[in-house]
Design a protein around this motif. Structure first.
Motif: not given
Length: 264
Positions: A171-180
């Motif tokens: 039940r992990s929280t997934v955070n996305l990091l998009m690096v331009k």
């Protein structure tokens, strides 16, 4: 996550990585295969040399296993005469390996190195999802997973399967990091819907490389697991130029999940 493979190198701390793998596998009822590689040329003339080396390798692996609390999980031994990459690919063809769990380096390299020659080859030359576990790590369910990438394009949704399984199990929280990064396109900014569906937060940042973008956000995110993608212009860019990565170039005190190629 049925089959987990753990390559055993020459490190005296190999049992620590195997213990982590056992604790992880017990959560998924996975089978564990411990892999030991040796190399005897076809021209060896001494009688029974390959057999004796194989037996010695297997005995050494058994000694490592004896140091581990197996939690009633059967640990199978796979020995291979040849290179580590060829061995992994052969076992993958035979079993279908869902995940490799390994330490970032063996003890044949200096302390300045994060990924050693062998672990670097595994990341560089295979497409098997890999969990890189820092030396001395004790397994704990990840509460926050930071998934970093420079392009939201996925070749196939199933690439995400290991990440989804880990997220669902713990039940992990997934955070996305998009690096331009320099040269990004509008297409890169479209994030795959399957990736969006499992995320709780999306952050965008600009940086010269994906790695530098992660460094900038690491402290504020405080993840327990970092997830990146294995492709030629991805997170481990320098790795495509050589098999080793210095700690001055990259170092992580948390496990790093490396997923298969995205769009290369």
């Amino acid at each position: 996550m049925k089959h987990i493979l753990v390559p055993i190198g020459t490190s005296p701390d190999a049992h620590q990585t195997l213990q982590y793998a056992v604790d992880f596998a017990s959560q998924f009822s996975s089978e564990i295969y411990v892999m030991e590689v040796y190399n005897i040329s076809a021209g060896a003339t001494l009688a029974n040399v390959p057999q004796k080396v194989a037996e010695s390798s297997k005995e050494r692996v058994k000694e490592v296993i004896e140091k581990v609390d197996t939690k009633s999980i059967e640990i199978k031994i796979a020995t291979y005469n040849g290179g580590i990459v060829d061995g992994l690919k052969d076992i993958d063809r035979e079993l279908g390996v869902d995940l490799i769990i390994m330490a970032p380096r063996s003890n044949d390299v200096t302390e300045e190195v994060y990924l050693g020659n062998t672990s670097g080859k595994i990341i560089k030359q295979t497409d098997i999802p890999t969990l890189i576990v820092p030396k001395g790590s004790v397994f704990a369910p990840p509460a926050v997973i930071l998934t970093a990438f420079k392009s939201g394009i996925l070749k196939r949704n199933r690439i995400l399967n290991p990440l989804i399984q880990i997220k669902n199990k713990f039940r992990s929280t997934v955070n996305l990091l998009m690096v331009k990064t320099p040269g990004y396109t509008d297409a890169d900014l479209r994030i795959n819907t399957a990736l969006m569906d499992i995320s709780s937060q999306v952050t965008m940042t600009e940086a010269p490389t994906t790695y530098l973008g992660v460094l900038e956000r690491f402290q504020s995110q405080q993840p327990d697991l970092l997830c990146v993608f294995r492709h030629k212009r991805g997170f481990f860019k320098k790795l495509w130029e050589k098999n080793t990565i210095l700690k001055s170039e990259f170092s992580a005190r948390i496990p790093v999940l490396v997923l298969s190629v995205k769009k290369d």
